[in-house]
Scaffold this motif. Structure first.
Motif, PDB file in Angstrom:
ATOM      1  N   LYS A 259      21.078  -1.825  -7.149  1.00 42.24           N
ATOM      2  CA  LYS A 259      22.159  -0.411  -8.319  1.00 42.24           C
ATOM      3  C   LYS A 259      21.231   0.001  -9.399  1.00 42.24           C
ATOM      4  O   LYS A 259      20.456  -0.677  -9.704  1.00 42.24           O
ATOM      5  N   GLY A 260      21.388   1.228  -9.429  1.00 38.79           N
ATOM      6  CA  GLY A 260      20.795   1.958 -10.122  1.00 38.79           C
ATOM      7  C   GLY A 260      19.491   2.604  -9.719  1.00 38.79           C
ATOM      8  O   GLY A 260      18.637   3.246 -10.528  1.00 38.79           O
ATOM      9  N   PHE A 261      19.364   2.901  -8.013  1.00 35.21           N
ATOM     10  CA  PHE A 261      17.799   3.082  -7.253  1.00 35.21           C
ATOM     11  C   PHE A 261      18.029   4.488  -7.897  1.00 35.21           C
ATOM     12  O   PHE A 261      19.076   5.198  -7.764  1.00 35.21           O
ATOM     13  N   ASN A 262      16.401   5.123  -7.842  1.00 34.62           N
ATOM     14  CA  ASN A 262      17.007   6.672  -9.073  1.00 34.62           C
ATOM     15  C   ASN A 262      15.313   7.170  -8.007  1.00 34.62           C
ATOM     16  O   ASN A 262      15.597   8.449  -8.975  1.00 34.62           O
ATOM     17  N   MET A 263      14.780   6.702  -7.112  1.00 32.26           N
ATOM     18  CA  MET A 263      13.744   7.534  -6.747  1.00 32.26           C
ATOM     19  C   MET A 263      13.827   8.631  -6.520  1.00 32.26           C
ATOM     20  O   MET A 263      14.111   8.889  -5.742  1.00 32.26           O
ATOM     21  N   PRO A 264      12.800   9.232  -7.618  1.00 36.90           N
ATOM     22  CA  PRO A 264      12.763  10.777  -6.835  1.00 36.90           C
ATOM     23  C   PRO A 264      11.833  10.743  -5.873  1.00 36.90           C
ATOM     24  O   PRO A 264      11.204  10.668  -5.173  1.00 36.90           O
ATOM     25  N   LEU A 265      12.155  12.334  -4.984  1.00 35.32           N
ATOM     26  CA  LEU A 265      11.647  12.326  -3.586  1.00 35.32           C
ATOM     27  C   LEU A 265      11.247  13.605  -3.314  1.00 35.32           C
ATOM     28  O   LEU A 265      12.322  14.749  -4.079  1.00 35.32           O
ATOM     29  N   LYS A 266      10.544  14.211  -2.862  1.00 34.81           N
ATOM     30  CA  LYS A 266      10.198  15.357  -2.016  1.00 34.81           C
ATOM     31  C   LYS A 266      10.517  15.862  -1.051  1.00 34.81           C
ATOM     32  O   LYS A 266      10.804  14.980  -0.303  1.00 34.81           O
ATOM     33  N   ILE A 267      11.104  16.457  -1.018  1.00 36.29           N
ATOM     34  CA  ILE A 267      11.207  16.904   0.437  1.00 36.29           C
ATOM     35  C   ILE A 267      11.253  18.856   0.845  1.00 36.29           C
ATOM     36  O   ILE A 267      10.625  19.266   0.227  1.00 36.29           O
ATOM     37  N   ASN A 268      11.504  19.334   1.698  1.00 33.91           N
ATOM     38  CA  ASN A 268      10.572  20.291   2.227  1.00 33.91           C
ATOM     39  C   ASN A 268      12.709  21.126   3.330  1.00 33.91           C
ATOM     40  O   ASN A 268      12.802  21.002   4.094  1.00 33.91           O
TER      41      ASN A 268
ATOM     42  N   GLY B  94       0.322  -1.143  -0.081  1.00 33.77           N
ATOM     43  CA  GLY B  94      -0.338  -0.099   0.089  1.00 33.77           C
ATOM     44  C   GLY B  94       0.561   1.322   0.050  1.00 33.77           C
ATOM     45  O   GLY B  94       0.390   2.590  -0.921  1.00 33.77           O
ATOM     46  N   ASN B  95       2.162   0.833   0.822  1.00 35.67           N
ATOM     47  CA  ASN B  95       2.743   2.458   0.343  1.00 35.67           C
ATOM     48  C   ASN B  95       3.720   2.269  -0.260  1.00 35.67           C
ATOM     49  O   ASN B  95       3.565   3.996  -0.821  1.00 35.67           O
ATOM     50  N   LEU B  96       3.743   1.693  -1.287  1.00 36.37           N
ATOM     51  CA  LEU B  96       4.030   1.775  -2.204  1.00 36.37           C
ATOM     52  C   LEU B  96       3.458   2.123  -3.246  1.00 36.37           C
ATOM     53  O   LEU B  96       4.017   2.982  -3.904  1.00 36.37           O
ATOM     54  N   VAL B  97       2.278   2.278  -3.210  1.00 40.04           N
ATOM     55  CA  VAL B  97       1.389   2.824  -4.420  1.00 40.04           C
ATOM     56  C   VAL B  97       1.261   3.900  -4.355  1.00 40.04           C
ATOM     57  O   VAL B  97       0.965   4.680  -4.727  1.00 40.04           O
ATOM     58  N   HIS B  98       1.958   3.484  -2.387  1.00 46.21           N
ATOM     59  CA  HIS B  98       1.386   5.225  -2.167  1.00 46.21           C
ATOM     60  C   HIS B  98       2.174   6.363  -3.102  1.00 46.21           C
ATOM     61  O   HIS B  98       1.857   7.486  -3.165  1.00 46.21           O
ATOM     62  N   MET B  99       3.441   5.936  -2.963  1.00 42.19           N
ATOM     63  CA  MET B  99       4.808   6.593  -3.108  1.00 42.19           C
ATOM     64  C   MET B  99       4.486   7.303  -4.663  1.00 42.19           C
ATOM     65  O   MET B  99       5.229   7.939  -4.955  1.00 42.19           O
ATOM     66  N   ILE B 100       3.874   5.759  -5.438  1.00 40.75           N
ATOM     67  CA  ILE B 100       3.871   5.796  -6.843  1.00 40.75           C
ATOM     68  C   ILE B 100       3.411   6.976  -7.087  1.00 40.75           C
ATOM     69  O   ILE B 100       3.131   8.236  -8.417  1.00 40.75           O
ATOM     70  N   ARG B 101       1.841   7.508  -6.376  1.00 39.83           N
ATOM     71  CA  ARG B 101       1.095   8.580  -7.004  1.00 39.83           C
ATOM     72  C   ARG B 101       1.684   9.781  -6.218  1.00 39.83           C
ATOM     73  O   ARG B 101       1.555  10.740  -7.254  1.00 39.83           O
ATOM     74  N   GLN B 102       2.576   9.926  -5.042  1.00 44.15           N
ATOM     75  CA  GLN B 102       2.718  11.174  -5.017  1.00 44.15           C
ATOM     76  C   GLN B 102       4.743  11.226  -5.973  1.00 44.15           C
ATOM     77  O   GLN B 102       4.117  12.958  -6.023  1.00 44.15           O
ATOM     78  N   ILE B 103       4.480  10.400  -6.578  1.00 43.63           N
ATOM     79  CA  ILE B 103       5.752  10.989  -7.624  1.00 43.63           C
ATOM     80  C   ILE B 103       5.239  11.534  -8.881  1.00 43.63           C
ATOM     81  O   ILE B 103       6.080  12.056  -9.775  1.00 43.63           O
ATOM     82  N   ILE B 104       3.854  10.659  -9.288  1.00 47.54           N
ATOM     83  CA  ILE B 104       3.008  11.095 -10.186  1.00 47.54           C
ATOM     84  C   ILE B 104       2.931  12.598 -10.279  1.00 47.54           C
ATOM     85  O   ILE B 104       2.621  13.617 -11.229  1.00 47.54           O
TER      86      ILE B 104
ATOM     87  N   PHE C 148       9.335   3.650 -12.845  1.00 44.27           N
ATOM     88  CA  PHE C 148       9.631   3.137 -11.475  1.00 44.27           C
ATOM     89  C   PHE C 148      10.071   1.352 -11.638  1.00 44.27           C
ATOM     90  O   PHE C 148       9.690   1.078 -10.279  1.00 44.27           O
ATOM     91  N   SER C 149      10.927   0.973 -12.742  1.00 41.67           N
ATOM     92  CA  SER C 149      11.010  -0.369 -12.311  1.00 41.67           C
ATOM     93  C   SER C 149      12.167  -0.537 -11.401  1.00 41.67           C
ATOM     94  O   SER C 149      12.628  -1.113 -10.385  1.00 41.67           O
ATOM     95  N   LYS C 150      13.474   0.424 -10.856  1.00 44.23           N
ATOM     96  CA  LYS C 150      14.248   0.487 -10.188  1.00 44.23           C
ATOM     97  C   LYS C 150      13.304   0.338  -8.532  1.00 44.23           C
ATOM     98  O   LYS C 150      13.426  -0.063  -7.751  1.00 44.23           O
ATOM     99  N   VAL C 151      12.287   1.438  -8.674  1.00 48.77           N
ATOM    100  CA  VAL C 151      11.124   1.610  -7.897  1.00 48.77           C
ATOM    101  C   VAL C 151      10.395  -0.158  -7.112  1.00 48.77           C
ATOM    102  O   VAL C 151      10.736  -0.385  -5.934  1.00 48.77           O
TER     103      VAL C 151
ATOM    104  N   ILE D  60       2.640   0.519 -15.583  1.00 56.86           N
ATOM    105  CA  ILE D  60       2.386   1.547 -14.391  1.00 56.86           C
ATOM    106  C   ILE D  60       3.914   2.337 -15.480  1.00 56.86           C
ATOM    107  O   ILE D  60       3.082   3.868 -15.299  1.00 56.86           O
ATOM    108  N   SER D  61       4.469   2.107 -15.483  1.00 56.67           N
ATOM    109  CA  SER D  61       5.916   2.666 -15.458  1.00 56.67           C
ATOM    110  C   SER D  61       5.320   3.648 -17.264  1.00 56.67           C
ATOM    111  O   SER D  61       6.064   4.250 -17.848  1.00 56.67           O
TER     112      SER D  61
END
Length: 552
Positions: free
Chosen positions: A504-513, A421-431, A470-473, A462-463
């Motif tokens: 290897k190759g993990f490249n997930m974008p991230l929102k920061i404050n 569920g948290n994986l799907v939630h992160m996909i939602r954030q990244i989109i 999202f392959s590395k995610v 999804i990708s």
């Protein structure tokens, strides 16, 4: 030493019990696999050549002896040159009496929980043929349904027989002969049940006939017009009361029928009002309810609940939460009935979209777990939904990957629920666009409508649809137990960051404050951005991402 209050100890025990039961799996996690596991989980040569088109199942239930008897007419299409044998699964405790093909008896042999039936060599590709399998016996009783499943021989509060089956993972072959592999669903099915005429028998789809046999028994026949998972075909037998409602949905009028034990009718009518709210929310986000032709039913069952297609099992005590408990610990989970929402969410993810191998069961449970977040958001707003899914993270154990081993009928870790569920939630954030995310979910249900798929197909969809790789995610969160760590350091007017503890190759974008919301694109190599004066002590990662941070 200060004495610990008994009530506190009891609360801890209850918490640990609920933590276990809420994530318990329908299969026991095995360290080693047997020949029987391979027969159950593999497309053997004796399975590969034929495709199920229809089951016509007829069963007599004997409550006093805990036994069943009957037959299944299996219609099948020959998709390749027929092997010499046909594998038909039926678990120990039940025995095949005979197999008929064009009124001729076929020979058969048993191997573990499978029978191998000698088939005529005259069958041709693309033909649709039938075999009738007669059987009887005492099916495995369910010890702790729905997790430790089997046949449920129960009694209601008035002492009346109350019978059902819960067999996800364990397999439908625990109570009827079939091709017991998730990749091959019958295109349609019917179930006839002969029971005492003082009881009512309900099953998936629509009632086709009710016949009083004149000997103290009655036979009820129900049928579905849509493809259905083997384990979803299920009887409910008891002293039921019924009411009907219409829901005007995206495809027109949807028949909604509710069946509960007669003495629970009034409180059920109050609690089940949530069904219409659920349907409205899920149709908006996931697309039309996938089984309009078969209707929607919610049926009180002698176990907690299960996603039986068009006949959802309910046993949550007509109360909100999960057995009266909020699995997220935030309070939001007590505002709606967990079983109504979660098990109905499976109509889209699990029943409409079905994985070929239970190793990919994270697709069913991850997206359905997220349907709880979607519903919370529908009713109480996005912030409430976010809080709910984030709150469930405390239940993630990271004991093993959520993808299981293939070909042996074994799913991955129970983390497939909350981590999924948290994986799907992160996909939602990244989109980062809820309209696009909603169309992705609706598109999944349209693209894979009534299909069996692989986990890889879902990942690639999804990708491709999102335009984001999202392959590395997926590799990180589905195939490892590592929680990625964002390492960062602040020096002067520079912020440096990178991913560690990752594939290897993990490249997930991230929102920061960091002086306001910003998006960064970390890799495993250090990256640096300039910062403004005064921002040095303001860094945090957005809490909607399931990661860890480490300042160096």
């Amino acid at each position: 030493m200060k004495k610990i209050p008994y009530r506190f100890i009891l609360s801890l025990l209850i918490f640990h019990f609920l933590s276990f039961t809420s994530r318990a799996q329908p299969l026991h996690q095995k360290q080693e696999f047997t020949h029987a596991d391979t027969l159950r989980g593999t497309i053997t040569p004796e399975r590969a050549w034929w495709d199920v088109t229809h089951y016509s199942l007829s069963v007599n239930f004997d409550f006093s002896k805990r036994s069943i008897s009957g037959y299944n007419i299996i219609s099948y299409k020959i998709v390749s040159a027929a092997a010499k044998e046909m594998q038909i699964d039926l678990q120990l405790g039940l025995d095949i009496d005979s197999v008929l093909y064009n009124n001729e008896n076929l020979s058969f042999r048993r191997e573990e929980n499978a029978y191998f039936v000698a088939v005529p060599s005259t069958q041709n590709e693309q033909e649709i043929n039938k075999v009738t399998v007669y059987y009887h016996g005492i099916p495995r009783p369910a010890l702790h349904p729905p997790w430790d499943g089997g046949m449920i021989w129960s009694k209601d509060d008035n002492g009346n027989p109350w019978i059902s089956v819960a067999c996800q993972g364990l397999g439908a072959s625990v109570w009827y002969p079939c091709k017991d592999h998730q990749s091959d669903e019958p295109d349609s099915a019917s179930l006839s049940m002969t029971v005492p005429d003082t009881l009512t028998a309900i099953a998936n789809g629509r009632l086709r006939s009710e016949i009083k046999n004149g000997d103290g028994t009655a036979t009820y026949t129900w049928a579905v017009r849509n493809p259905i998972n083997n384990y979803n075909i299920t009887p409910y037998i008891g002293k039921y009361a019924h009411w009907h409602e219409d829901y005007m949905g995206e495809k027109g009028r949807l028949d909604c029928d509710f069946w509960v034990l007669d003495y629970n009718l009034e409180k059920a009518k109050l609690q089940f009002k949530q069904v219409i709210q659920m349907l409205h929310c899920f149709e908006h986000w996931f697309g039309p309810y996938p089984f309009y032709e078969d209707g929607y039913k919610l049926i009180e069952a002698p176990h907690l609940g299960m996603e039986h297609q068009s006949a959802v099992a309910y046993g949550n005590g007509f109360a909100n939460g999960y057995k009266g408990t909020d699995l997220s610990g935030t309070g939001w989970g007590l505002k709606w009935d967990f079983i109504i929402v979660h098990e109905s969410g499976h109509e889209w993810f699990g029943n409409n979209i079905t994985t070929k191998d239970v190793a990919d069961m994270w697709v069913h449970e991850g997206f359905t777990n997220y349907s709880e977040t979607i519903f919370t958001g529908c009713e109480y707003g996005t912030d409430a939904g976010n809080a709910y899914v984030i709150g469930t993270r405390k239940k993630i154990q990271n004991d093993k990957p959520i993808e299981g081993p293939y070909g042996v009928n074994q799913e991955g870790s129970g983390d497939m629920y909350y981590k999924g569920g948290n994986l799907v939630h992160m996909i939602r954030q990244i989109i980062n666009n809820d309209s696009s995310f909603r169309m992705l979910l609706r598109g999944m249900n349209e693209t894979f409508y009534h299909q069996t798929v692989t986990g890889k197909q879902v990942e690639e969809y999804i990708s491709k649809t999102s335009g984001i790789d999202f392959s590395k995610v997926f590799d990180q969160y589905v195939r490892t137990t590592q929680i990625p760590v964002l390492e960062y350091k602040i020096s002067g007017n520079k912020l440096s960051y990178r991913w560690t503890d990752c594939v290897k190759g993990f490249n997930m974008p991230l929102k920061i404050n960091f002086g306001g919301e910003k998006w960064i694109s970390p890799t495993q190599k250090w990256k640096t951005i300039k910062i403004k004066k005064g921002e040095e002590n303001e860094f945090s990662a957005d809490r909607n991402f399931y990661i860890r941070t480490k300042q160096l």
